[in-house]
Scaffold this motif. Structure first.
Motif, mmCIF file in Angstrom:
data_model
loop_
_atom_site.group_PDB
_atom_site.id
_atom_site.type_symbol
_atom_site.label_atom_id
_atom_site.label_comp_id
_atom_site.label_asym_id
_atom_site.label_seq_id
_atom_site.Cartn_x
_atom_site.Cartn_y
_atom_site.Cartn_z
ATOM 1 N N ILE A 101 0.840 -1.206 0.000
ATOM 2 C CA ILE A 101 0.000 0.000 0.000
ATOM 3 C C ILE A 101 0.874 1.254 0.000
ATOM 4 N N LEU A 102 1.888 1.250 0.892
ATOM 5 C CA LEU A 102 2.789 2.405 0.943
ATOM 6 C C LEU A 102 3.527 2.590 -0.380
ATOM 7 N N GLY A 103 3.943 1.463 -0.973
ATOM 8 C CA GLY A 103 4.620 1.555 -2.274
ATOM 9 C C GLY A 103 3.704 2.109 -3.350
ATOM 10 N N ALA A 104 2.417 1.660 -3.320
ATOM 11 C CA ALA A 104 1.464 2.173 -4.310
ATOM 12 C C ALA A 104 1.209 3.663 -4.116
ATOM 13 N N LEU A 105 1.068 4.081 -2.838
ATOM 14 C CA LEU A 105 0.851 5.499 -2.556
ATOM 15 C C LEU A 105 2.058 6.334 -2.996
ATOM 16 N N LEU A 106 3.254 5.834 -2.680
ATOM 17 C CA LEU A 106 4.469 6.556 -3.071
ATOM 18 C C LEU A 106 4.585 6.638 -4.589
ATOM 19 N N SER A 107 4.276 5.505 -5.251
ATOM 20 C CA SER A 107 4.348 5.490 -6.714
ATOM 21 C C SER A 107 3.334 6.458 -7.327
ATOM 22 N N THR A 108 2.109 6.482 -6.758
ATOM 23 C CA THR A 108 1.078 7.395 -7.257
ATOM 24 C C THR A 108 1.487 8.846 -7.056
ATOM 25 N N TRP A 109 2.030 9.121 -5.860
ATOM 26 C CA TRP A 109 2.467 10.488 -5.551
ATOM 27 C C TRP A 109 3.568 10.940 -6.504
ATOM 28 N N LEU A 110 4.535 10.048 -6.734
ATOM 29 C CA LEU A 110 5.612 10.381 -7.661
ATOM 30 C C LEU A 110 5.088 10.547 -9.084
ATOM 31 N N SER A 111 4.143 9.668 -9.455
ATOM 32 C CA SER A 111 3.586 9.750 -10.813
ATOM 33 C C SER A 111 2.851 11.069 -11.022
ATOM 34 N N LEU A 112 2.079 11.493 -9.994
ATOM 35 C CA LEU A 112 1.358 12.757 -10.104
ATOM 36 C C LEU A 112 2.332 13.932 -10.206
ATOM 37 N N SER A 113 3.384 13.888 -9.374
ATOM 38 C CA SER A 113 4.366 14.978 -9.403
ATOM 39 C C SER A 113 5.082 15.030 -10.748
ATOM 40 N N ILE A 114 5.485 13.848 -11.234
ATOM 41 C CA ILE A 114 6.168 13.804 -12.533
ATOM 42 C C ILE A 114 5.204 14.199 -13.649
ATOM 43 N N GLY A 115 3.918 13.799 -13.481
ATOM 44 C CA GLY A 115 2.914 14.195 -14.472
ATOM 45 C C GLY A 115 2.762 15.705 -14.564
ATOM 46 N N LYS A 116 2.848 16.386 -13.395
ATOM 47 C CA LYS A 116 2.786 17.852 -13.406
ATOM 48 C C LYS A 116 3.968 18.439 -14.163
ATOM 49 N N LEU A 117 5.150 17.846 -13.953
ATOM 50 C CA LEU A 117 6.332 18.328 -14.661
ATOM 51 C C LEU A 117 6.199 18.102 -16.168
#
Length: 394
Positions: free
Chosen positions: A112-128
């Motif tokens: 779960i933590l890995g999925a949350l971290l991956s989602t958070w990183l994906s959203l941040s990278i998506g903004k970039l």
């Protein structure tokens, strides 16, 4: 079932609750051997060799002689207690189950933590990625705000790189375009200046002087507009936006252009829907007034005599105000539809055949971007052009 035995100081069994090993020498068994030497003694032994379920665990403790408290105390023997391992198997099983259950939960939690971290990183990278694509498309946008410090530094670096590249490309583009546009008035100025000394006719000299003055004014207007547009394009956002009544601002510009419209025999009409409504926007009053004036002057330049320019301000249900400026001219030629937004591109005016600097629409477009507004110019089926601005309500 428990088994208890006691040995003397030599490891000989002096008591056995099972009654089978009295007198046996247990001095080599770990539980007895270690305990007689003052260490922790324990051993596990299979009572029946080859039968794993006959394993017994023995725990030993030393037997001391009673003394008056002086040290060291004398070890007289060893007391050992044995219990079958199979009797504690439920406890081992329970422990294994608990460990296994905890391991499963830890794996689930880690997933779960890995999925949350991956989602958070994906959203941040998506903004970039979105920021990079929008800036690549020429939009004026601010770098995204990111909570991760490393990604925030990357976003800042991307913005600095964009600014540097935009500045370089901006200067190159303007230098080439401005050089091209200045050739015509400079050539006319040079020609007139060279002809004046050679002409003796005062009337011709006056005509050449008037041409020099006209081209000088044209050149000055070109430089002034280029500087104004350059300053506007370098702005990333409005510095001090204010709440404005757009209908009042439009009416002021129409009042100032009434004399020019009357001179060209063109009527101006203005209506708001709904009547008596409040049309508030957030923005820069001077810039919005310049945008409205440019569009109105553009409509006047292409409107024939005895025609009407209609201005309508409508409140839309999607949170946007719509400003429509329509004229009854000949419209935009097909060959120019994809060029009218280019800097320095201009169509000849029907009345005079002259061209403008070609920066007016670029100026209006930049003002619209700063106000998060949409700007479109389309030909009307009944003739003329519709200029439409859609701007968010304050």
């Amino acid at each position: 079932m428990l088994r208890v035995y006691v040995t003397d100081a030599t490891g000989k069994v002096v008591f056995d609750s099972a009654g089978r090993d009295l007198g046996a020498d247990y001095s080599r068994w770990n539980d007895v051997y270690l305990t007689l030497r003052g260490q922790y003694g324990a051993r596990s032994t299979q009572e029946n060799p080859g039968d794993e379920f006959s394993s017994v665990m023995y725990i030993s403790a030393p037997v001391y002689a009673r003394q008056d408290g002086t040290e060291p105390r004398q070890i007289l023997g060893v007391l050992s207690v044995g219990k079958s391992n199979i009797s504690v198997e439920p406890f081992w099983q329970l422990a294994r189950d608990n460990i296994r259950s905890m391991g499963v939960w830890l794996l689930v939690l880690a997933a779960i933590l890995g999925a949350l971290l991956s989602t958070w990183l994906s959203l941040s990278i998506g903004k970039l990625v979105s920021y990079a694509r929008r800036t690549g498309a020429g939009e004026t946008v601010q770098p995204p705000t990111l909570s991760d410090p490393d990604l925030a530094v990357l976003a800042q670096a991307m913005d600095e790189m964009r600014t540097a590249l935009d500045g370089k490309q901006y200067i190159e583009s303007y230098t080439l375009s401005l050089t091209h546009e200045m050739k015509s008035p400079l050539t006319a100025l040079q020609g007139a200046a060279e002809l004046i000394p050679q002409v003796n006719d005062p009337q011709m000299q006056q005509k050449l002087a008037a041409n020099i003055e006209l081209e000088s004014k044209r050149l000055r207007a070109l430089v002034d507009q280029v500087l104004s547009l350059a300053r506007l394009e370098n702005r990333q956002q409005l510095e001090q936006p204010q709440t404005l009544q757009l209908n009042e601002l439009i009416q002021q510009e129409l009042d100032q252009l009434q004399w020019l419209a009357a001179q060209r025999q063109v009527g101006l009409t203005f209506s708001c829907h709904p009547e008596g409504g409040v049309f508030c926007v957030s923005g820069d009053a001077l810039l919005l007034a310049q945008a409205v004036r440019n569009l109105l002057e553009n409509a006047l330049d292409f409107s024939p005599a005895d025609s009407t320019i209609s201005v309508q301000l409508n409140a839309a249900s999607d949170g946007l105000l719509t400003l429509d400026i329509t004229d009854e001219g000949s419209g935009i030629p097909d060959y120019a539809l994809d060029k009218i937004w280019q800097r320095f591109y201009s169509l000849p005016r029907p009345a005079t055949g002259q061209r403008s600097t070609g920066l007016g629409l670029s100026f209006v477009e930049q003002i619209a971007k700063l106000h998060s507004a949409d700007l479109n110019l389309t030909n009307r089926p009944e003739g003329g052009v519709l200029a439409r601005i859609r701007i968010p309500v304050s």
